[in-house]
Design a protein around this motif. Structure first.
Motif, PDB file in Angstrom:
ATOM      1  N   LYS A 337       0.844  -1.199   0.000  1.00 29.46           N
ATOM      2  CA  LYS A 337       0.000   0.000   0.000  1.00 29.46           C
ATOM      3  C   LYS A 337       0.878   1.247   0.000  1.00 29.46           C
TER       4      LYS A 337
ATOM      5  N   SER B 371       0.558   7.188  -3.347  1.00 27.39           N
ATOM      6  CA  SER B 371      -0.309   6.079  -2.889  1.00 27.39           C
ATOM      7  C   SER B 371      -1.372   6.570  -1.913  1.00 27.39           C
ATOM      8  N   ASP B 373      -3.499   8.674  -2.321  1.00 25.86           N
ATOM      9  CA  ASP B 373      -4.759   8.946  -3.033  1.00 25.86           C
ATOM     10  C   ASP B 373      -5.874   7.984  -2.620  1.00 25.86           C
ATOM     11  N   THR B 374      -5.517   6.709  -2.498  1.00 25.76           N
ATOM     12  CA  THR B 374      -6.520   5.688  -2.130  1.00 25.76           C
ATOM     13  C   THR B 374      -7.100   5.991  -0.754  1.00 25.76           C
ATOM     14  N   LYS B 377      -9.405   9.065  -0.827  1.00 26.90           N
ATOM     15  CA  LYS B 377     -10.749   8.795  -1.358  1.00 26.90           C
ATOM     16  C   LYS B 377     -11.628   8.121  -0.307  1.00 26.90           C
ATOM     17  N   ASN B 378     -10.995   7.273   0.495  1.00 28.66           N
ATOM     18  CA  ASN B 378     -11.755   6.608   1.577  1.00 28.66           C
ATOM     19  C   ASN B 378     -12.200   7.609   2.628  1.00 28.66           C
TER      20      ASN B 378
END
Lengths: 365, 383
Positions: A337, B371, B373-374, B377-378
């Motif tokens: 991640k 990374s 970004d994910t 968005k959450n």
């Protein structure tokens, strides 16, 4: 004869019927509520180590719930002593099934003496219980009292000693003494409360004893639930000492990072080792045609391979525990991640992976 | 049948009370958990907690009165207490929804009139004797209060979004089921003693009541922070900057996220284009402020300019040299909560990466932080 139930008490009637029924329905309610609560926690936190203990306790509560429901039917409704006996045996059997699930999940999480020792003993006694039921159903009550309940108690005792003597848990868990109190008092109150509802004690103390027993069971269930809620946050401390070393390898076989938690072996080439480990994973993948978790076991040592999209996490440890597998999987996911875009177009710069050391220290030590 | 209906009836009634108290406890717990965030709307959790707690206590008094108290004098006191507790609960919740923050949901003046009208039932329960019909005059006012509260709840659902909307819907459904239970149980018979002699009324009443309370409890569990309505529409952009190097680690433009872009926001988009200005400018402002105001140990939290605000958050060890800048339109407590959530998530994810940034080239740094970004968005999915 040790067990002889006094049928005069059943079905329960008189002035104590109402308060007794209210308290016992409340016991049922709490058992069901805690069962659902821990089951939901287990379902919501997929792939987390604490899940196993939560699931185990959820099974325990569901077992208690079903057992108490059958008890109420048999003690308040059934007039025929033979039907009552059959119903009670059914209640013990249901509790045994859920008890087995409880012990199995607890042993999956951590080893007590020997891997799945208590699960094995419990299965043996369950089989004996069924045989005993078909031979002479009057003895099954004594049987369940002396064996399954005692196994439960020994198992809990061993667990309680393990928790109270763990220095790491003591260090990490806030209000350690209070949580120990929850565990011990929960366990004792639940068992004393349950004992007070049995026919033998009922003959000695009457329905007042049973009423007190129901109150004890409610408090016991609440204490045990509070304990399991608090312990689930620090469960990883049970297995940390079992880990030997960890490798983070690119799919190509290049070692990104390695760490030895114990003494490092001399003349050990990590570059060669990581290449070899990656080859092992490739071979296993091509044999099984599946990119999934692989475990290689040797006496006293286990190697767990957890492939991700770009990297493979390899853990060398003493035992193959579900909790270790889940931690490794979470760790690989976390690395991917954070470094998702770096790993996708990696230029060979190893400096970028230096923080893995701290992440490992946080997760595994 | 060896068991009386009364015993089962009371068992379920007491379970319903336990559920009710648990629900009240959950609301109060979630309110105290987020109390430090100082989000005005979050107070609704406190009032929900008090409302359910007092109402359930009122009902408990009613059961004790009907089934266990024989003394006339004590019976009298208990009967008054029942109405008193439910009325206090009702007035408290009305008082809360008369606040200005709900003006888009319900008319505050109307709510205040309703609060004033509740003086009459308060007087009536002290003047009249419980045996008289006038004493039960309070039921009419309580029904109006609850109806008003249901309308409020419906409007609240309409304006909220995400998880909170889902939770409010569940609570509304639970409330409707409880009202149905009350209609089933008390329309044919007026008192509980008569009710339990009739299984056709008692069993549906008690099961519907328990079901309604269970649904309410499910709605109360893990209740999220109640952020202000339309708070997302005020977000403009986010910058995460390394104070040491004055370089941007991450940025996010919310304008694409929000649907309407007015001209005032467009002027700020130009600022977004000049990241250098933001990072240097902010550090400059912080330095100047610290020197002038002699507040080395305190940090700037907010800068207001026209209709805009610049919110600042600072990383904690080991990322204390990182600061988080959020540009928003107007002033909302929710924006601060949003920025703190971003800070916590960023810290959790990169606290081990930040200390080695000086060893990395610009391209690696950019790839690492992209990374986020994910996660971003959450976070934006909340409420």
């Amino acid at each position: 004869m040790f067990i002889m139930f006094d049928q005069d008490f059943f079905p329960i009637q008189g002035p104590l019927q109402e308060p007794l029924l209210i308290m016992e329905v409340i016991v049922i309610f709490f058992a069901l509520e805690f069962g659902i609560l821990f089951w939901t926690k287990y379902k919501n936190k997929k792939e987390e180590i604490s899940n196993l203990q939560e699931m185990a306790f959820s099974c325990f509560c569901f077992g208690y719930f079903f057992m108490c429901v059958i008890y109420i039917i048999s003690d308040y409704y059934v007039e025929d002593s033979h039907i009552r006996l059959i119903l009670l045996n059914f209640a013990y059997f249901v509790q045994m099934i859920f008890g087995l699930l409880f012990i199995y999940n607890m042993e999956k999480f951590q080893i007590f003496f020997k891997k799945f020792l208590f699960t094995f003993i419990f299965i043996v006694f369950m089989i004996l219980f069924v045989i005993c039921f078909f031979i002479e159903s009057v003895f099954t009550k004594t049987f369940s009292f002396f064996f399954s309940w005692i196994i439960y108690i020994i198992f809990f005792f061993y667990y309680m000693i393990k928790v109270s003597t763990s220095k790491q848990i003591k260090k990490v868990l806030k209000n350690f003494k209070w949580h120990l109190f929850e565990l011990y008092s929960g366990f004792f109150l639940l068992n004393i409360g349950y004992a007070l509802t049995t026919d033998v004690i009922l003959n000695l103390f009457g329905l007042v004893g049973r009423l007190i027993g129901a109150v004890f069971q409610i408090i016991g269930l609440i204490f045990l639930s509070l304990y399991f809620l608090s312990i689930s946050s620090i469960t990883e401390y049970f297995w940390r000492e079992k880990i030997d070393s960890i490798y983070i390898i690119m799919q190509s076989g290049l070692c990104l990072y390695s760490k030895h938690f114990r003494e490092k072996r001399e003349s050990f080439d990590e570059i060669v080792a990581s290449g070899a480990l990656s080859s092992v994973q490739i071979i296993l993948e091509s044999i099984t045609e599946k990119k999934d978790l692989s475990i290689i076991e040797k006496e006293g040592k286990t190697m767990i391979f957890q492939p991700g999209k770009y990297i493979i996490g390899v853990l060398v440890c003493e035992e193959d525990l579900e909790s270790i597998r889940i931690t490794l999987k979470n760790f690989v996911q976390k690395i991917e991640k954070i470094y998702f875009n770096v790993l996708r177009t990696w230029d060979g710069n190893l400096n970028v992976f230096k923080p893995i050391e701290d992440i490992i220290n946080e997760v595994f030590i | 049948m060896t068991i009386e209906l009364r015993a089962f009836y009371l068992s379920f009634i007491f379970i319903s009370f336990i559920i009710g108290y648990q629900m009240s406890f959950y609301f109060l717990y979630y309110y105290y958990r987020h109390r430090e965030r100082k989000i005005e709307l979050n107070k609704i959790l406190l009032y929900y907690g008090i409302f359910f707690g007092l109402s359930i206590t009122g009902c408990l008094f009613d059961i004790i009165n009907d089934f266990y108290i024989i003394n006339i004098f004590i019976k009298d006191i208990f009967a008054r207490m029942v109405y008193l507790l439910v009325l206090i609960a009702s007035v408290l919740i009305l008082y809360h929804i008369s606040s200005k923050v709900y003006k888009e949901i319900i008319n505050p003046t109307l709510t205040k009139i309703l609060i004033f009208m509740n003086i009459f039932p308060f007087i009536s329960i002290f003047i009249f004797k419980p045996a008289t019909t006038e004493f039960h005059f309070a039921i009419i006012f309580l029904s109006i209060d609850f109806l008003f509260f249901l309308i409020f709840q419906l409007n609240l659902i309409r304006l909220s979004s995400g998880n909170i909307k889902k939770r409010l819907k569940i609570i509304f459904l639970g409330a409707l089921i409880i009202i149905s239970a009350i209609i089933i149980g008390f329309l044919p018979v007026s008192d509980l003693e008569t009710q339990i002699q009739n299984p056709i009324i008692a069993i549906p009443f008690i099961t519907t009541l328990s079901l309604g309370l269970i649904i309410l409890l499910l709605g109360a569990l893990r209740f999220p922070v109640f952020l202000e309505f339309f708070w997302k529409q005020n977000l403009i952009s986010l910058f995460i900057i390394n104070r040491k190097t004055l370089k941007k680690l991450y940025s996010y433009n919310f304008i694409t996220y929000t649907e309407d872009i007015d001209n005032s926001k467009k002027s700020l988009i130009n600022i977004n284009e000049s990241i250098k200005l933001i990072s240097h400018g902010m550090i400059g402002i912080i330095e100047i402020f610290t020197a002038v105001a002699e507040t080395k140990d305190k940090k700037i939290q907010k800068i207001k300019q026209g209709g805009f605000s610049i919110l600042l958050e600072y990383g904690e060890e080991p990322i204390s040299n990182i600061f988080f800048i959020l540009l928003v339109k107007g002033e909302m407590d929710s924006s601060k909560y949003f920025l703190t959530t971003i800070k916590n998530q960023f810290q959790w994810m990169y606290k081990h990466v930040i200390p080695i940034l000086e060893f990395l080239d610009g391209s690696s740094t950019e790839r690492i932080f992209s990374s986020f970004d994910t996660i971003m968005k959450n976070i934006l999915k909340m409420n």
